[in-house]
Every structure is written in C-alpha cells, then in structure tokens.
Design an enzyme around this catalytic site. Structure first.
Site, PDB file in Angstrom:
ATOM      1  N   ASP A  11       6.751   1.814  -7.744  1.00 40.91           N
ATOM      2  CA  ASP A  11       7.045   1.751  -6.318  1.00 40.91           C
ATOM      3  C   ASP A  11       8.535   2.003  -6.084  1.00 40.91           C
ATOM      4  OD1 ASP A  11       6.309   0.912  -3.522  1.00 40.91           O
ATOM      5  OD2 ASP A  11       7.785  -0.648  -3.974  1.00 40.91           O
TER       6      ASP A  11
ATOM      7  N   GLU B 233       7.006   6.957  -7.475  1.00 41.65           N
ATOM      8  CA  GLU B 233       7.101   7.180  -6.040  1.00 41.65           C
ATOM      9  C   GLU B 233       8.554   7.596  -5.820  1.00 41.65           C
ATOM     10  OE1 GLU B 233       6.072   5.006  -1.812  1.00 41.65           O
ATOM     11  OE2 GLU B 233       7.062   3.815  -3.365  1.00 41.65           O
TER      12      GLU B 233
END
Length: 701
Positions: free
Chosen positions: A345, A381
């Site tokens: 993330d 990401e």
C-alpha cells in the site's frame, strides 16, 4: 518469578517448548517491564534484565502459548519534543505473532486529556492497560504436510482482490458461525467458486492486526478495509472463527494450506507506510511509547509527524531497526505463514529517503538482495499523497505495479472521452512505455479497471457522482473524478435501453481487462455485479454496503466472466511473456501485431493522432510467440482479430485482406455474449459492431 537473561534475537516472544524468550528494541528506553496477564486481567510485572544493542530481553521458563503480555517502557516523557516513554501506558509488542482484543477508546490511551488540546499533554498517570488489547505468545507448531508456495508464473496469473469478511459474510452455503472468517474463506463453497471462476491468486485486503479508529466507533462505524495496522506479524483476530487467544494464527495457516491445495496463491495487501497510532493527536499503542522518534519521521517541530499517507504518520525507513522490522515481517509471512506475495500500500512512501521518492532507496535495495523476499510476488501501489508521489512505471525491475494509467485510460476509452488511440493500444499491449525501459516484461503491469478504492464495476457504469453520505463526512471523502459514466441515468433504473448498455459496458471492461497483456486483477464481486450503491470510499462500511450480495448475483455476467478467464488460459497470445515487436515475421508482411481502421486499413500516424476516434481493430499473431514453454516446446496459438467500438453508434467494420487471414470465426460479441453457433466471415467482408461493443474473431486455419 524466574527471569533468565535470554537472547536479544529473535525479537518478540518466542516459545521453545520449555519457556518463552522476550525481546524488544528501544534506543531511548531506560528500563522496560514485561507485563503478564491472566484470564481475569490480573497483571504481573517483571523487568527485562538484559540489554544488548538496544534490544531489551529476558527468558521466562514455563511461559507457554496463550500467555497474554505487553510492555511498559520507562524513559523520557516529553511529547512536545517527540519523547513519549511512559510506564503508565501498556504497549503492544511490535513483533507479536498474535494479538487478542481491541482498543477500548478512553483518554488513557492518548498523550493528552480530552477537551484540553495539546497544551494538556500531561496525561502521564492514566493507566492504559484496562483499555488495551494484549499481545499473545503464539503456538508455532503447525502441520503443513509438505505445503509450499505455488510459484505460478506471472503471465499465467489472474488476481482476485477480495476481503476476508466481505466475501463470506452473506454467503448462504457457509455456516453462519464461521462467516466472515479465515475458515469461511477456506470453506469448500468458496474454494469451488474460485476454481470455477478460474482465478489463480487471491489478494486479501489487510489482515495484519488493525484497530477501529475512535472517530469511526463514535459514529457507529468501523474500519472495514483495515488500512490501520499496528501488528505486522499478527493475523487480525476478528477474522478468526475461534476466539481463544492466538487462534487466528493456526486458522490463517489452514486457510493458506487449503487454498494452495486448490492451486490458488495468497497475496497480502500490506501497510508498512504508516501505523494506527496516527498523528500528534493519535493514541499511544506501541511504537510511540517504545521509541517514538526512532520509528516515525518527525517534523522540525518534533511534536508533529511527517505525513506522506494522509493518515497522520510515516514510518522512518532510514533507520535500521525499522527496516529490520519490515523485512522480518515479510520473511515471517513467507516462511512461517506460506504466503505467495505482497501488494504494498502507498509504496512510494517506502522509497522516500529524505523527502523525494528514490527508486534506489535503502528499502528497495534490501528487497532486491534478500534471497527470500525477492523471490515472491511483489506488487507496488506506486503512489502516495506526498509531493512527487505518483511513480507509476518507476519501480525497480523485481517489482510489478498497479497500473493506474491502465485504469484511467481504459475507463476514458469506454466512456467515450476524446483521446489518442495510441495510449489505449499501449495499455492493451502491456504498457511498454512504462516498463520496457527498466528491462521489465508485460507482466510488470498489474492491469485493473476497478479496485477496493473507488467504484465497483457495476457502479462505474451506473453513477456519474459518488454517493458517500453514509460515511458521515459530508461526501468530502472519496475521489471526485471517477472517470465513470452512468449510461444516461444516475443509479438504479428500470429503463431497458440503459440496462442493456450497462450490461455491454460491464462486459467491455472485463474483455479489455482479461485480453490485455499483463496481469489482470479482478475486483471481487465485479463478476456478479456487486454494488456499493454509488459509495466510492466504503472504507468504514462493515455492513451490507460492502458485503457481497450472493442472493442477487448476476449469474449471466458470472458465466461470461468464467468463460472469458478460461479463454485467456486457453490462448497464450493474450498472455505473452515478452513484448510485441510490431514487425514482419520471417520475411512475411504479416506482423506479430497490427492495428487497423474500421475500413480494414493498417493504422498510420495520422490515424493514431485522431483524438475523436473511438474505434479500431487489432490483429494478434498466435504463430509468432517468441518464448517457449518451460521445457522448450514452442508456444503456438490461433490468430485473432479484436474489434473495439467505443463510439456512440453502431459501425460497419471491414476485415483485413486475405494475407492477414482468409476466414474468421466470430467467437463472442459483448452485445450478445458467447456465440453457440459459429459465425464465419471471409477476409475483407463487413461486420456490424454495435455501439460500445467488442467483437472477437478467431482465424480458421
């Protein structure tokens, strides 16, 4: 109570069959107490007797799995200057393999007293133990029966992004008592569903132990998504069907083992960029109280935290023990929990050295050389919310990336935005403009149209605007620019023409996704038309807004999606390992790939530059796949001609000349679906393609 010196490593609580060794790092601590709790909450404190290289450690004979514990750290208490050691605050072990309970929100777990602001940072005497979860000594033994990572090649991978609870909370074939748990995800009903769908990997939204923020609990909401980690080694205990301390560990392992037996990999969405302790107004749960200034990036005014994530803090990747924490966590999940990969993330935050994102940062160097972590699936990401944080295409060679440019381009194409066709062609063929320069291959691109963050596929074609009122943030939350199109009516409708168009659009997105080069990622529930009623930021909706509605599943779309995934698997031309060259093969004028206008002419530079053009055809040569199978056998496939019509009207397309293929079979049409009766077409014949449709033709040899 006997306390022996023990060992500084491994960090955390390690049971050896006779007792447990405890070790915790703190550079600033002056004394650390280990706190043991019985089932009634009674506390026994003992000092960790040894410190080696800032690791405080001790061994306690007869302490066994299931023992609840925490730490109290004595040292400087001056929050205004970034020093937060306070023995009144019970702290979670950063290396805890299991955590029991949830935070009970009371001002005792904060640095300051409620209603008095930062000037009242004197909350030093309120004991937080009654309100804190407990770390748990875990049972390390588990019978894996030879289980190992599956190592499915990237080009054969189809990812299904899902949520442990949301997937199973309403499933009618799963016993109610285990719905929403690891055990439910391993239930035969779910395993059979995955196998029939054809996916090869589940990407689980965060399962590291996380907390539910106070401001959400106060509003009757919960942190459903889980991007609020505080335990990087512990599986989230609320997802365990058995509620005894430490039970989540074995249940998670059994889930992985069962999925592996079915041929399905497990990828974890991990949040190493920040923790649940938030900013200067956040709680003191673990890292803040152990060594605040070491674990976090502080501002010049050391009361405050640098925040590249929008969540209040950022871990300090420049410090060795922070890097060690993350690497130890990753290796633990690989070696002990048998997971197959990770999606990081806001990965750009991990690459920040001083301020700028540095693709050669210490973190990525360590990953690159690590013999364990470098060999699993690594997905970035590739952005964060800080300045210069959008880094799509800029990660090192061992990494794949969520391709945000793919998402944006494909959405724009199918909603009819004016753009150059060149970008769509690049995204469909693996985004060589982003990845080839770093010697990466098409599978560096994790292609997706929808993900947990944003609209579902159903909502992407049903709403122009977000509808987030139930989040209680006055719709200030969530993306405002969704590149969505409601097909003429906002939200639910009974208009038959609108519904037909939406059905085509859903199929268009799925066909584009699954026939593109690269690795497709399907958002869980998109294959059954899951809706969140226009909510594009359902992070706090632990309810039927987010849970999959199996009772009203769109079975026609599910069948279409199943066949489409099988079609991809059957035809290697849609999942090549290397780039198309766009060049003639073996002296023939027939190329490995060629693009055509609707008149059947090869695209020229002027055609690529027409911003208003919304239609084209592509020839894919299955006889020229350059890389053999693992044992050297040549890879051969049929030739295909794929027609995309994103125009608002039906168009007549002319097929290419005979040298590109004399006879074609129409396999499927997103306006109709899969064709049971084969329809054949000759070279240079004409075919009508409805507005907003894809037609796939296979050459007859």
């Amino acid at each position: 109570m006997k306390v022996w010196p023990g060992q500084p490593y491994p960090l955390g609580a390690v049971y050896d069959g006779s007792g447990t060794n405890f070790s915790v790092f703190s550079e600033t601590a002056e004394r650390i107490e280990l706190c043991l709790f019985d089932e009634k909450g009674n506390e026994t404190r003992v000092d960790l007797p040894e410190v080696t290289g800032y690791c405080w450690h001790g061994y306690l004979p007869f302490v066994e799995p299931g023992q609840r514990y925490g730490f109290r750290v004595h040292g400087p208490w001056d929050p205004a200057n970034g020093q937060c050691c306070n023995p009144a605050k019970l702290l979670l072990d950063p290396y805890a393999k299991a955590i029991d309970g949830q935070v009970k929100w009371n001002e005792a777990v904060f640095l300051y007293r409620f209603g008095k602001g930062l000037e009242a940072q004197n909350n030093s005497d309120s004991d937080s133990a009654p309100f804190m979860p407990r770390s748990v000594v875990h049972q390390p033994h588990f019978e894996w029966n030879g289980d190992r990572r599956l190592q499915i090649p990237w080009h054969e991978t189809v990812i299904y992004e899902t949520h442990v609870k949301g997937l199973t909370a309403r499933h009618p074939d799963i016993p109610p008592e285990i719905r929403g748990t690891y055990a439910a995800l391993a239930h035969p009903a779910i395993i059979d569903y995955f196998k029939q769908l054809g996916i090869t990997a589940v990407e689980l939204m965060p399962i590291h132990y996380f907390i539910h923020d106070k401001h959400l609990i106060d509003q009757g909401l919960r942190n459903y998504w889980g991007y609020n980690s505080i335990g990087y080694f512990a599986p989230h205990s609320e997802y365990a069907s058995q509620k005894r301390p430490g039970a989540a560990v074995a249940e998670f392992k059994q889930m992985v083992k069962t999925l592996h037996h079915a041929g399905i990999e497990v990828i974890l969405d991990v949040v190493y960029n920040h923790t649940a302790e938030g900013n200067h107004l956040g709680p003191i749960l673990s890292f803040k109280g152990i060594d605040n200034a070491y674990y976090y990036r502080l501002c010049d005014d050391r009361c405050y935290y640098k925040d590249y994530t929008g969540t209040g803090n950022s871990l300090n990747m420049r410090n060795p023990f922070v890097l060690q924490l993350i690497m130890d966590s990753l290796r633990y999940w690989i070696l002990e929990m048998h997971v197959d990969g990770f999606r990081f993330d806001l990965a750009a935050t991990l690459a920040r050295e001083l301020h700028d994102v540095d693709r050669l940062s210490v973190f990525f160097n360590i990953i690159q050389q690590d013999p364990v972590v470098s060999q699993v699936k690594l997905i970035a990401e590739p952005w964060d919310v800080g300045e210069g944080g959008y880094q799509v295409g800029n990660f090192p060679p061992v990494w794949t990336e969520w391709n945000g440019k793919y998402r944006d381009c494909v959405r724009d194409f199918w909603r009819g935005e004016n753009q150059t066709l060149g970008e769509f062609a690049s995204r469909f063929t693996g985004s060589s403009d982003l990845y080839e320069k770093t010697s990466r291959l098409p599978y560096a691109s994790i292609n997706f149209v929808t993900a947990h963050d944003g609209f579902t596929l159903n909502d992407l074609v049903s709403y122009n605007e977000k509808h987030n009122d139930v989040n209680n943030e006055k719709s200030h939350d969530g993306e405002n620019y969704n590149r969505s199109w409601n097909c003429g009516v906002e939200g639910m409708t009974e208009d038959l023409k609108v519904l037909q168009l939406r059905n085509r659009q859903r199929r268009n997105f799925l066909v584009t996704l699954l026939l593109s080069q690269g690795v497709p990622m399907l958002l869980g529930g998109d294959e059954i038309s899951r809706t969140q009623k226009g909510n594009n930021n359902a992070y706090c909706q632990d309810n039927e807004i987010s849970w999959y509605d199996w009772e009203n599943a769109d079975k026609d779309l599910l069948t279409f999606c199943q066949k489409l995934i099988e079609y991809r698997k059957d035809h290697p031309v849609f999942r090549r390992r290397h780039w198309f060259l766009g060049q003639p093969i073996h002296g023939s004028e027939v190329k490995d790939i060629a693009w055509f206008t609707l008149e059947g002419e090869q695209m020229s530079e002027k055609h690529w530059g027409l911003g208003y053009a919304k239609s084209l055809g592509v020839f894919l040569n299955g006889a020229t796949i350059p890389n053999p199978y693992p044992r050297g056998e040549p890879v051969k496939d049929d030739n295909f001609y794929v027609i995309f019509n994103a125009h608002h009207e039906a168009l007549i397309f002319t097929l290419p000349k005979t040298n590109w293929g004399a006879l074609w079979i129409k396999e499927f049409d997103t306006d109709i679906g899969w064709l049971e009766n084969e329809e054949t077409l000759k070279a240079e014949s004409q075919i009508k393609v409805e507005d907003h449709s894809v037609v796939v033709l296979r050459q007859v040899t």
